[in-house]
Design a protein around this motif. Structure first.
Motif, short mmCIF file in Angstrom:
data_model
loop_
_atom_site.label_atom_id
_atom_site.label_comp_id
_atom_site.label_asym_id
_atom_site.label_seq_id
_atom_site.Cartn_x
_atom_site.Cartn_y
_atom_site.Cartn_z
N LYS A 87 -48.49 -9.79 -7.98
CA LYS A 87 -47.30 -10.08 -8.78
C LYS A 87 -45.86 -10.54 -8.25
CE LYS A 87 -48.74 -6.40 -12.04
NZ LYS A 87 -49.77 -5.55 -10.96
N LEU A 88 -45.29 -11.40 -8.88
CA LEU A 88 -44.07 -12.05 -8.60
C LEU A 88 -43.23 -11.49 -9.15
CD1 LEU A 88 -45.26 -15.59 -7.96
CD2 LEU A 88 -45.04 -13.89 -6.14
N LEU A 89 -41.77 -11.22 -8.67
CA LEU A 89 -40.80 -10.99 -9.49
C LEU A 89 -39.55 -12.07 -9.49
CD1 LEU A 89 -39.84 -7.37 -7.85
CD2 LEU A 89 -40.85 -7.94 -10.13
N LYS A 90 -39.14 -12.34 -10.72
CA LYS A 90 -38.26 -13.47 -10.71
C LYS A 90 -37.39 -13.21 -12.15
CE LYS A 90 -40.43 -16.30 -7.93
NZ LYS A 90 -40.05 -16.35 -6.59
N ARG A 91 -36.33 -14.21 -12.20
CA ARG A 91 -35.47 -13.77 -13.20
C ARG A 91 -35.92 -15.07 -14.41
NH1 ARG A 91 -29.80 -11.93 -12.46
NH2 ARG A 91 -29.31 -11.40 -14.41
N VAL A 92 -35.68 -14.60 -15.57
CA VAL A 92 -36.03 -15.48 -16.64
C VAL A 92 -34.68 -16.21 -17.13
CG1 VAL A 92 -36.46 -15.57 -19.42
CG2 VAL A 92 -37.39 -13.87 -17.76
N HIS A 93 -34.83 -17.61 -16.89
CA HIS A 93 -33.72 -18.69 -17.14
C HIS A 93 -33.57 -19.35 -18.36
CE1 HIS A 93 -31.20 -18.15 -13.56
NE2 HIS A 93 -32.44 -17.68 -12.97
#
Length: 185
Positions: A87-93
């Motif tokens: 799994k990857l962790l990112k921010r929703v833009h």
């Protein structure tokens, strides 16, 4: 001489096993430990909230050539997602209805350029990076996920938008450290 070496070996082994068990307990308890520079390093908790602009999310990358390449090159870890990806962790833009432009200069959302979004042509080892291009209004289940901290992050600049079905959790930071700021002169 053998005694100190045995003690060190036992201590290292015990510490490794302890960290492994602790990471499993954190997962069961609904926590993520982020050690990458895509988001601030630290502890994140899974929350029951809708995916929205600005949220941090964990997602399973879809099986594709670009993610196969990323896994082979070590940009993403192995894990329990389809394709063996982690799994990857990112921010929703960007979310449904937002106009997104991804080109050689970077990413704009609704006409606003996002910092640290210019795509790189090669990685740190000189390998050519994929160059994703888009000029569209996001559909109902499409999300733009990237790091606004790390200009070297493997994110939407290289793989494009992610479908809602790939997002498994919204996470909130509990304890984080922005190591990049601490390392700058």
């Amino acid at each position: 001489m053998k005694t100190p070496l045995r003690i060190i070996t036992v201590l290292v082994l015990a510490l490794s096993i302890g960290l492994f068990v602790l990471s499993i307990l954190f997962r069961i308890g609904g926590f993520y430990i982020n050690t990458t520079s895509s988001l601030p390093v630290g502890l994140y908790r899974i929350v029951d909230e809708p995916v929205s602009k600005g949220a941090h999310v964990a997602f399973c990358p879809p099986q594709s050539d670009v993610f196969d390449c990323a896994a082979t090159r070590g940009y993403i870890n192995q894990g329990d997602c389809p394709g063996g990806y982690g799994k990857l962790l990112k921010r929703v833009h960007a979310v449904a209805g937002d106009t997104v432009l991804i080109d050689e200069t970077g990413i704009t959302v609704n006409g606003l350029w996002l910092p640290n979004s210019a795509p790189l042509s090669t990685d740190a080892y000189g390998a050519v990076l994929p160059q994703y291009r888009l000029n569209a209004v996001l559909g109902e289940s499409e999300y733009l996920l990237l790091s606004d901290l790390n200009p070297h992050s493997f994110d939407a600049r290289y793989f494009g938008v992610i479908d809602r079905a790939q997002i498994v959790h919204v996470v909130h930071p509990i304890i984080t450290f922005n190591l990049q700021e601490e390392l700058l002169p």
